[in-house]
Design a protein around this motif. Sequence first.
Motif, mmCIF file in Angstrom:
data_model
loop_
_atom_site.group_PDB
_atom_site.id
_atom_site.type_symbol
_atom_site.label_atom_id
_atom_site.label_comp_id
_atom_site.label_asym_id
_atom_site.label_seq_id
_atom_site.Cartn_x
_atom_site.Cartn_y
_atom_site.Cartn_z
ATOM 1 N N UNK A 36 0.786 -1.221 0.000
ATOM 2 C CA UNK A 36 0.000 0.000 0.000
ATOM 3 C C UNK A 36 0.825 1.282 0.000
ATOM 4 N N UNK A 37 1.652 1.470 0.991
ATOM 5 C CA UNK A 37 2.306 2.767 1.173
ATOM 6 C C UNK A 37 3.142 3.220 -0.013
ATOM 7 N N UNK A 38 4.037 2.398 -0.549
ATOM 8 C CA UNK A 38 4.820 2.895 -1.692
ATOM 9 C C UNK A 38 3.952 3.218 -2.903
ATOM 10 N N UNK A 39 2.948 2.416 -3.147
ATOM 11 C CA UNK A 39 2.120 2.652 -4.322
ATOM 12 C C UNK A 39 1.273 3.908 -4.169
ATOM 13 N N UNK A 40 0.759 4.147 -2.987
ATOM 14 C CA UNK A 40 -0.015 5.364 -2.751
ATOM 15 C C UNK A 40 0.895 6.582 -2.848
ATOM 16 N N UNK A 41 2.105 6.465 -2.317
ATOM 17 C CA UNK A 41 3.047 7.581 -2.394
ATOM 18 C C UNK A 41 3.391 7.903 -3.844
ATOM 19 N N UNK A 42 3.635 6.877 -4.647
ATOM 20 C CA UNK A 42 3.954 7.125 -6.053
ATOM 21 C C UNK A 42 2.781 7.733 -6.813
ATOM 22 N N UNK A 43 1.585 7.264 -6.537
ATOM 23 C CA UNK A 43 0.405 7.842 -7.195
ATOM 24 C C UNK A 43 0.228 9.302 -6.783
ATOM 25 N N UNK A 44 0.421 9.584 -5.512
ATOM 26 C CA UNK A 44 0.288 10.958 -5.022
ATOM 27 C C UNK A 44 1.346 11.860 -5.649
ATOM 28 N N UNK A 49 3.022 16.078 -9.571
ATOM 29 C CA UNK A 49 3.806 16.558 -10.715
ATOM 30 C C UNK A 49 2.876 17.104 -11.793
ATOM 31 N N UNK A 50 1.809 16.383 -12.075
ATOM 32 C CA UNK A 50 0.882 16.807 -13.126
ATOM 33 C C UNK A 50 0.179 18.109 -12.744
ATOM 34 N N UNK A 55 8.744 20.909 -8.903
ATOM 35 C CA UNK A 55 9.260 21.537 -7.677
ATOM 36 C C UNK A 55 8.380 21.192 -6.479
ATOM 37 N N UNK A 56 7.100 21.284 -6.674
ATOM 38 C CA UNK A 56 6.148 20.961 -5.604
ATOM 39 C C UNK A 56 6.250 19.483 -5.234
ATOM 40 N N UNK A 57 6.329 18.615 -6.240
ATOM 41 C CA UNK A 57 6.430 17.181 -5.977
ATOM 42 C C UNK A 57 7.730 16.846 -5.253
ATOM 43 N N UNK A 58 8.807 17.549 -5.567
ATOM 44 C CA UNK A 58 10.076 17.325 -4.877
ATOM 45 C C UNK A 58 9.951 17.670 -3.401
#
Length: 115
Positions: A36-44, A49-50, A55-58
């Motif tokens: 759960x956690x890594x996949x939710x983090x990547x989706x977020x 980014x979109x 910069x915000x995503x970083x």
Amino acid sequence: MTEYVLRFIAGGVIVSIFAILGDMLRPKSFGGLLGAAPSVALATLGMAVVQHGPQYAAAESWTMIYGAVALACYSLAVCHLLVRFRLAALPATMIAFVVWLAVAFGLLVSLGGAA
């Protein structure tokens, strides 16, 4: 509404990829770590980014890293309180929560974070 649909689809695809990867690992208990956690983090982060740019995503990714470090400190504190000091689970987790807060906000204040 489109944002929620995109989050749902991106999260589902990433969760599925991590679930397949976790299923291939031995022992099977590693599968839960990747669920759960890594996949939710990547989706977020993908959505950040979109919508807001890299910069915000970083900045968001750094706050996720700070939270992970704080979680590791929390886990160590709970283990020590349970094993070494023989505290019950509830008091140990409540005390360790203070450790999590101190580490997370200490890192956020000292190293910077979300814009």
